[in-house]
Every structure is written in structure tokens, then in C-alpha cells.
Enzyme design. Structure first.
Site, PDB file in Angstrom:
ATOM      1  N   ARG A  23       0.849  -1.182   0.000  1.00 28.23           N
ATOM      2  CA  ARG A  23       0.000   0.000   0.000  1.00 28.23           C
ATOM      3  C   ARG A  23       0.891   1.242   0.000  1.00 28.23           C
ATOM      4  NH1 ARG A  23      -3.318  -2.948  -1.506  1.00 28.23           N
ATOM      5  NH2 ARG A  23      -5.407  -3.396  -0.675  1.00 28.23           N
ATOM      6  N   HIS A  27      -1.568   0.336  -9.918  1.00 28.73           N
ATOM      7  CA  HIS A  27      -2.231  -0.581  -8.985  1.00 28.73           C
ATOM      8  C   HIS A  27      -2.790  -1.801  -9.719  1.00 28.73           C
ATOM      9  CE1 HIS A  27      -4.096  -0.534  -4.714  1.00 28.73           C
ATOM     10  NE2 HIS A  27      -3.966  -1.786  -5.124  1.00 28.73           N
TER      11      HIS A  27
END
Length: 315
Positions: A230, A278
Site C-alpha cells: 500500500r 495498482h
């Protein structure tokens, strides 16, 4: 109020509502549930299940009779739990194809650095022919931060390719072909023993900012960093500083603190940083729907969910 026929509220800015409805219909029956696509919801009090990648703009506090919130993602860090009714169980999505995607991404990033493609890309733009002797896989040491389901899959796949693989976790683990480290001392030991560092940790209060100068300063000079966790794991200024002095030669970042990465961010123009949007791990509706349908059934029966999150631990 909830009935035996679940009312499912769906919200995602990146996923197809129709694709997910079709996938769930294959598991629950086409007439086995009611389907409401957000962000608007005319009767939030009547919703049983919230299925979403992130919260709608107004959150879920008006959904006072929710039985479960089911994440479309393997993570739940995108959820602000203060905007979900207290006590509603939250579960992440575990997709049988997710590990395959993560392993493929990790291998692509590792081999790009191991075989020096990042340098050949730069040289080719400058019309430079510069030979580098390929090195055996066994001479490249790779460290994995996080040995959960996905981290273990990546570690074992790289070990099967004959890389020297190290892994770190909060508590001791044992994986075939992987040199496992644990605890505060273990992460320091591992950092100094590897040429590449891959992050696959969950984002918690303890792991926030773990990719920082404190860790980078322990790496071998000219190391590589691959963040598949993350954005909150990375202290961005510390990475730029490590790149500027050569402690880190290059980095691949699939996640950012703010996504999409804002225009003008220094990462975009940095020659040592590769940004991917992502995409390391993608949840497939057709395969993930098996677990999600089971959690719909469990939620309606008042049972513990599969892959339910311990909100105190954050994973």
C-alpha cells in the site's frame, strides 16, 4: 429490514456492476438476491450486504441494518471504518487467481532488475550499446516483507526459480527454500542481506511508513525496492533521498498514498522509478464470486465470515 432474500448494495468506481451481478447470479441464482447499484440508494435501511471496493461518498452510516461489508479487494485499507455502522463485520476478498497475478507481477519486476532491463531501457533511448554479463539467479538475493498468503506464494515462486530468497514476518514462519526472519532484529538482518526488497505487508499502524530511511539505510548500496503493498507503507521523501545517494538504484511502485498519483508528483519524472497503476493483483469476479456468495449466505445466517477482518489488528 432484512429478509431471507438478501438485498445487496454494490458500489465501485473501477469495477463493472453488471459483471459482478452476473458472477453472483451464477452462485446464488439469478432470482436469489436483489441488486442495488450505488452511489444512490433509495432505502438504505433495507440493505443487508454492502459489496464494494471503496465507500460511497456519503459512507454507510445510513445503512443501519447491514449484516456485512464485503470488500472487492484483498485489502480493506481503503475503508474508513468510522463511516460504517459499528459492529458490522468486514471481510476481504480472497480470489484463487489473485496469487497468480501477484506472482507474475513480482517476477516481472524482479527479472527486469536482475537482467538489467531497466538499464537497457535507458541506454536504448540514448543510442548506447552497453553489454552487461548476465548473473545467475542464485547470485541475486531477494527479501519479502510479509509472508502471508500472497507473500508466501511470491517467496516460494522466486525460490523455485533458484533465487536466494529471504522473508520477514512479525512472527516466525517456516517456508521451504526461504530464509525466514522475524521481529525487529530480523527485519534489520534481512535488509542487509538482500539486493531487492519486495513489500507485500498489510497496512496497519505498525507497518505504516515501514519503507523509510531507517530500512533503506540497512540495504546494500544499489538495491532495488518493489512496493506491491500500500502507498502508506512508503515514506516518499525517504525513497527519493535513498535514490539520490545510490542506496537504492531503482524502484517499482504499484501503489501510492494518493491514487491516481497526482500530476506533477516527483515520482513521475524520476528516471529511477517505474509507476504502475495498482495492477499487481486483480480480483476476478468469476473466481472471487465463490467466496463472496458464501459470505452472503453466512451473513444472512449470522455466522462468522470467511476472511473476516480483525479490526483491532487491521487484517
Amino acid at each position: 429490514m432484512a429478509t431471507a432474500r438478501p438485498r445487496i448494495y454494490f458500489f465501485s468506481r473501477i469495477d463493472s456492476a453488471q459483471t459482478w451481478r452476473d458472477a453472483l447470479a451464477a452462485q446464488l441464482g439469478d432470482d436469489g438476491f436483489d441488486w442495488i447499484v450505488g452511489p444512490a440508494c433509495a432505502a438504505p435501511d433495507e440493505v443487508d450486504i454492502a459489496l464494494m471496493y471503496n465507500l460511497p461518498p456519503d459512507g454507510l452510516l445510513a445503512f443501519r441494518h447491514l449484516r456485512a461489508v464485503l470488500s472487492l479487494s484483498a485489502g480493506i485499507n481503503q475503508f474508513d471504518c468510522t463511516r460504517i455502522p459499528h459492529g458490522v463485520p468486514l471481510a476481504r476478498s480472497v480470489d484463487s487467481s489473485l496469487a497468480q497475478h501477484m506472482v507474475g507481477y513480482a517476477k516481472a519486476a524482479v527479472y527486469r532488475y536482475h537482467r538489467r532491463f531497466h538499464r537497457y531501457e535507458r541506454d536504448s533511448r540514448a543510442s548506447v550499446w552497453q553489454f552487461e554479463l548476465p548473473r545467475p539467479n542464485a547470485r541475486t538475493a531477494i527479501g519479502l516483507l510479509g509472508l502471508g498468503e500472497l507473500g508466501s506464494a511470491v517467496a516460494c515462486a522466486l525460490a523455485a526459480d533458484a533465487f536466494e530468497v529471504h522473508g520477514w514476518s512479525r512472527t516466525p514462519r517456516d517456508l521451504p527454500g526461504v530464509r525466514c526472519h522475524a521481529g525487529a532484529e530480523g527485519i534489520t538482518q534481512m535488509a542487509g542481506a538482500v539486493d531487492m526488497l519486495i513489500n507485500l505487508l498489510p497496512l496497519t499502524a505498525e507497518t505504516h511508513g515501514i519503507l523509510s530511511s531507517k530500512l533503506f539505510d540497512r540495504l546494500r548500496p544499489g538495491s532495488f525496492v518493489i512496493n506491491m503493498g500500500r502507498g502508506g507503507h512508503l515514506v516518499e521523501a525517504d525513497l527519493l533521498a535513498a535514490l539520490s545517494v545510490g542506496r537504492v538504484e531503482a524502484a517499482t511502485l504499484d501503489v501510492a498514498a494518493v491514487e491516481p498519483l497526482p500530476a506533477g508528483h516527483p515520482f513521475w519524472a524520476h528516471p529511477g522509478i517505474l509507476i504502475t497503476p495498482h495492477v499487481a493483483g486483480i480480483t476476478s469476479a468469476n473466481t472471487a464470486a465463490v467466496q463472496i456468495a458464501e459470505n452472503v449466505r453466512r451473513a444472512m445466517r449470522g455466522e462468522v465470515l470467511l476472511n473476516q477482518i480483525d479490526l483491532e489488528r487491521g487484517y
